[in-house]
Write an enzyme that holds these catalytic residues in place. Structure first.
Site, PDB file in Angstrom:
ATOM      1  N   GLY A 175       0.794  -1.224   0.000  1.00  0.00           N
ATOM      2  CA  GLY A 175       0.000   0.000   0.000  1.00  0.00           C
ATOM      3  C   GLY A 175       0.819   1.262   0.000  1.00  0.00           C
TER       4      GLY A 175
ATOM      5  CE  LYS B 267      -2.719   4.816  -0.461  1.00  0.00           C
ATOM      6  NZ  LYS B 267      -2.583   3.448   0.090  1.00  0.00           N
TER       7      LYS B 267
ATOM      8  CG  ASP C 180      -5.734   5.845   2.711  1.00  0.00           C
ATOM      9  OD1 ASP C 180      -6.594   5.354   1.943  1.00  0.00           O
ATOM     10  OD2 ASP C 180      -4.511   5.794   2.486  1.00  0.00           O
ATOM     11  CG  ASP C 181      -3.175   9.285   3.011  1.00  0.00           C
ATOM     12  OD1 ASP C 181      -3.235   9.564   4.226  1.00  0.00           O
ATOM     13  OD2 ASP C 181      -2.439   8.393   2.549  1.00  0.00           O
TER      14      ASP C 181
ATOM     15  CE1 TYR D 187      -3.280   7.401   8.624  1.00  0.00           C
ATOM     16  CE2 TYR D 187      -4.915   8.227   7.076  1.00  0.00           C
ATOM     17  CZ  TYR D 187      -3.616   8.202   7.550  1.00  0.00           C
ATOM     18  OH  TYR D 187      -2.653   8.974   6.959  1.00  0.00           O
TER      19      TYR D 187
ATOM     20  CD1 TRP E 167      -1.032   0.766   6.786  1.00  0.00           C
ATOM     21  CD2 TRP E 167      -2.736   0.185   5.474  1.00  0.00           C
ATOM     22  NE1 TRP E 167      -0.690   1.104   5.511  1.00  0.00           N
ATOM     23  CE2 TRP E 167      -1.714   0.768   4.677  1.00  0.00           C
ATOM     24  CE3 TRP E 167      -3.904  -0.246   4.855  1.00  0.00           C
ATOM     25  CZ2 TRP E 167      -1.852   0.929   3.290  1.00  0.00           C
ATOM     26  CZ3 TRP E 167      -4.029  -0.093   3.485  1.00  0.00           C
ATOM     27  CH2 TRP E 167      -3.026   0.484   2.710  1.00  0.00           C
ATOM     28  CG  ASP E 168       2.682  -2.075  12.196  1.00  0.00           C
ATOM     29  OD1 ASP E 168       3.257  -0.972  12.185  1.00  0.00           O
ATOM     30  OD2 ASP E 168       2.802  -2.893  13.132  1.00  0.00           O
ATOM     31  CG  ASN E 169       2.054   2.966   7.617  1.00  0.00           C
ATOM     32  OD1 ASN E 169       2.066   2.378   6.554  1.00  0.00           O
ATOM     33  ND2 ASN E 169       1.045   3.738   7.996  1.00  0.00           N
TER      34      ASN E 169
ATOM     35  CG  ASP F 132       5.592   5.433   1.415  1.00  0.00           C
ATOM     36  OD1 ASP F 132       5.750   5.725   2.614  1.00  0.00           O
ATOM     37  OD2 ASP F 132       4.499   5.054   0.948  1.00  0.00           O
TER      38      ASP F 132
END
Length: 800
Positions: A13, A44, A120-121, A165, A224-226, A231
């Site tokens: 993602g 994306k 999101d975003d 989120y 959703w683990d960043n 990036d």
């Protein structure tokens, strides 16, 4: 029940070039091997995932997607297809709703049984039609999501990503957010809500915080683990273990999907350790030995990765025996946008992003690395090589370079990375909120050496011998670590696994350059920095130029990692006197990686002969003035380098590779006082060294002597007021890695600023467009043309 199975796996993602089909197949093999069970497709920069979400897939794209879904299912993985319509969807539009259903129905017909809708975003505002149709933004999203969920037959896995989120995006707080309250109350109960934790990139996931959001959402969220997403910063990579998530949090979660590094090959350890974390959570035993230990998981992952690293794989994960292209991964990045769940990075690896990059081809091929290095010397001596910016037009390698290189050896060829090198690699590229041990040592030693450099200053009080020995001993260890970083870069480039090389190369290359300039700086400090008591000394004042804290200190617990750019390289950079000049440290890597070892160090008297030989050969190739140079072999060196080496040797740096000296940069701290010293001592010495010899005098020789005198001409006070220092760069055009010229200049600028310079200039011939362009990219601006000089020239300067 099957629908309540904990979802643990990977989400593709991130922003940037999506992974290839071959890479995803390898990913599914890894996931099956490590016990992971879920893959979410949502890159994306797949245009039909986000920007062009309304468009259906072509028959060719359908075939690719069907193959990918079947491949995941054959490995026992749940394939989740995600769509991001939030940028321009009109929630109240029946047409948009119909297009959304059509798109997801197409994917469903290809065999997909799990879906995600991501909001999101995106901007919270609604168009007028939506404002009239819905009571709130959350209400609009919930209404559409519920209808899509029912339309798809209420699948077992259906995910919803809210616009709020994470905790830091909730207004006014998680527990009091009207948006989240609406989601919790109105979203159908079997739809799972995606959450990232307190932050976009959460250092830890605590039971208390997860329990709070679970209460508001009235369901267990999916994380959703960043943690390993990179990036948002083109200079950072995260190779450390999965950490900061106690397996006990699973009781408050529907699942956890890791959104990892953009570079596929960088994710072996993150995903391997995620598998260890997941398997530990499955254990019923409560013994300490069965608890998840990040360090233990890292050791196990490293052991397995060692085998992977030394496999002969080409970029894109093709076997080297297959007839596949070798690719080079581009790492050109766009500016970041903070506050994003996935974080942001655009790639220029291809001229135009494919609409559906499931089988995205790799960038242009390159020749095998081993052959490039083997033929390197043949290229140097028999073929015109690419001339680096800032160097003079061609010259063969100096005689004596090969002899000096005996015993040093080239670093090319296919070799094996050692476990110590891989641990160093991981330690330098660890986690967003935490450095590994090698990075911590690098930063701690640099800070200590910088703070205590007065012990070895050139003009201060004599320090106790034991203190001096302590400084030099610690400096020696620091320099050794810098050399290990250079060797690491060399081994990665020369290794057998090209897939790993092309994904990791920009990062090891960037750190190699940082280590080069920092090593030169520490070597220069010993006996060359002015003390605080000196009239010119500015090291004490320099602390307001240099960073005093590390990125971890700046970040703290409440900051997102993108607040401090650059990772270890960025923190080292900020500890240097010119650390705020980002253009000196950030530049694209060369298209063809080279494993040559370079070194930048302060000048020593023994280097004079080799430097004179180098500039003499440069002069021969540019001027063809063989007669004068043969009769007076030192005259070119005396004119170009002599004054600086004699009167300002402490601001001279040498660039060398395995063959010996290949470049230098010379500096003058105060041009005005330097010119007076030249007129008083250097020029008379040159007149004595090159006296007229009647009718036998060489006219060209006398011209050069005259030019030596003119070199010390007057510069305008307006120039020297802002730019009191001067530099001169010379480098052989055979340099493979152009960036070392930039790094060489950075070493000199650091030294000049450390001793009080506020600005530096250099003089360039108007026809030397390449050098002009190179210096302009380094922040040198054109000041004037040679009105104040006896010959035409362009003067460029930059403030320090």
């Amino acid at each position: 029940m099957e629908e309540k199975r904990f979802l643990c796996g990977v989400v593709e993602g991130f922003y940037g070039r999506p992974w290839s089909m071959d890479q995803r197949k390898v990913l599914f093999q890894w996931m099956q091997r490590w016990g992971l069970n879920t893959y979410l497709y949502g890159p994306k920069d797949d245009l039909k995932h986000r920007l062009l979400w309304r468009e259906v897939y072509s028959p060719e794209e359908e075939a690719q997607l069907r193959t990918l879904i079947a491949e995941a299912q054959s490995k026992g993985l749940r394939f989740v297809y995600a769509l991001s319509p939030g940028q321009d969807i009109v929630f109240s539009s029946s047409c948009d709703l119909t297009l959304l259903k059509r798109k997801l129905k197409q994917v469903s017909d290809l065999g997909c049984q799990a879906f995600a809708i991501l909001f999101d975003d995106i901007d919270h505002s609604m168009c007028q039609a939506d404002s009239e149709a819905f009571t709130s933004f959350a209400h609009a999203q919930v209404t559409v999501t519920n209808e899509i969920y029912r339309f798809l037959g209420e699948p077992d896995v259906f995910l919803f990503c809210p616009t709020e989120y994470c905790g830091s995006l909730c207004s006014p707080s998680v527990s009091k957010s009207p948006y989240l309250q609406t989601i919790g109350e109105d979203l159908l109960p079997n739809i799972t809500v995606i959450w990232t934790g307190n932050k976009v990139i959460s250092r830890k996931l605590s039971l208390d915080c997860l329990a709070e959001v679970e209460t508001v959402l009235q369901r267990s969220p999916l994380i959703w683990d960043n943690l390993h997403a990179n990036d948002y910063d083109s200079r950072r990579l995260f190779l450390g273990p999965f950490k900061g998530r106690d397996p006990q949090i699973r009781s408050h979660l529907r699942g956890l999907l890791l959104n990892p590094n953009c570079e596929f090959e960088a994710n072996y350890i993150p995903l391997h350790t995620l598998g260890s974390w997941y398997r530990t959570g499955n254990e019923d035993l409560k013994d300490e030995e069965c608890e998840y230990c990040p360090d233990g998981a890292l050791t196990a992952a490293l052991r397995d990765w060692m085998e992977e690293l030394n496999q002969p794989l080409q970029a894109g994960r093709q076997s080297s025996r297959a007839d596949q292209r070798v690719s080079v991964s581009s790492h050109s990045k766009t500016p970041d946008r903070s506050g994003s769940r996935s974080t942001f990075r655009a790639s220029s690896a291809v001229a135009k992003l494919p609409v559906f990059p499931l089988d995205s081809s790799s960038p242009p091929s390159s020749p095998p690395m081993g052959k490039r290095e083997t033929d390197g010397e043949k290229e140097r001596t028999h073929q015109p090589a690419q001339q680096p910016p800032g160097s003079r037009p061609g010259a063969p390698a100096g005689g004596g370079r090969v002899q000096k290189a005996q015993g040093r050896g080239l670093c090319g060829g296919k070799g094996l990375l050692t476990e110590a090198q891989v641990r160093l690699l991981v330690g330098l590229h660890y986690l967003p909120h935490e450095h590994g041990s090698s990075a911590q040592k690098l930063l701690q030693d640099l800070t200590w050496l910088k703070t205590n450099c007065h012990l070895v200053s050139t003009s201060g009080k004599k320090s106790p011998p034991q203190k001096v020995d302590e400084w030099r001993g610690r400096a020696s260890r620091f320099l050794s670590l810098c050399e290990e970083i250079a060797q690491l870069h060399c081994s990665v480039v020369g290794g057998a696994n090209r897939a790993v090389l092309y994904d990791l190369y920009p990062y090891v290359w960037d750190l190699r350059n940082t280590a080069l300039v920092t090593k030169a700086f520490i070597s220069w400090l010993d006996g060359r920095v002015l003390s605080d008591s000196s009239s010119l000394g500015s090291w004490r004042n320099c602390f307001h130029w240099c960073g005093k804290t590390t990125g971890g200190d700046v970040l703290g617990v409440d900051s997102e990692p993108w607040v401090f750019k650059g990772g270890v390289s960025g923190e080292v950079q900020m500890l240097l006197p010119v650390g705020s000049s980002s253009e000196l440290f950030t530049h694209p890597p060369p298209l063809f990686p080279t494993s040559r070892l370079y070194n930048i160090r302060p000048y020593h008297n023994k280097d004079k002969v080799e430097l004179y030989r180098m500039v003499r050969q440069l002069h021969l190739r540019t001027q063809g003035d063989q007669e004068s140079s043969m009769a007076h072999p030192d005259i070119v060196g005396d004119r170009c380098l002599g004054p600086c080496l004699a009167l300002s040797p402490e601001y001279s740096f040498i660039l060398e590779d395995e063959l010996g000296v290949c470049g230098c940069v010379l500096g003058i701290l105060e041009v005005r006082s330097f010119a007076k010293r030249c007129q008083a001592s250097w020029i008379p010495a040159m007149r004595d060294k090159y006296p007229p010899k009647g009718n036998n005098a060489h006219a060209n020789t006398q011209d050069l002597v005259r030019l030596m005198e003119e070199d010390q001409g007057e510069y305008p006070d307006s120039l020297l007021y802002h730019f009191p220092s001067q530099l001169r760069l010379d480098a052989l055009p055979e340099l493979v890695d152009v960036s070392v010229s930039r790094t060489l200049i950075a070493a000199l600028l650091i030294a000049l600023k450390a001793n009080g310079s506020q600005g530096v200039f250099c003089e360039v011939q108007p026809t030397d467009h390449q050098r002009l362009e190179f210096l302009t990219k380094l922040g040198f601006l054109e000041i004037l043309r040679g009105e104040a000089r006896s010959r035409e020239g362009v003067v460029l300067g930059r403030l320090l």
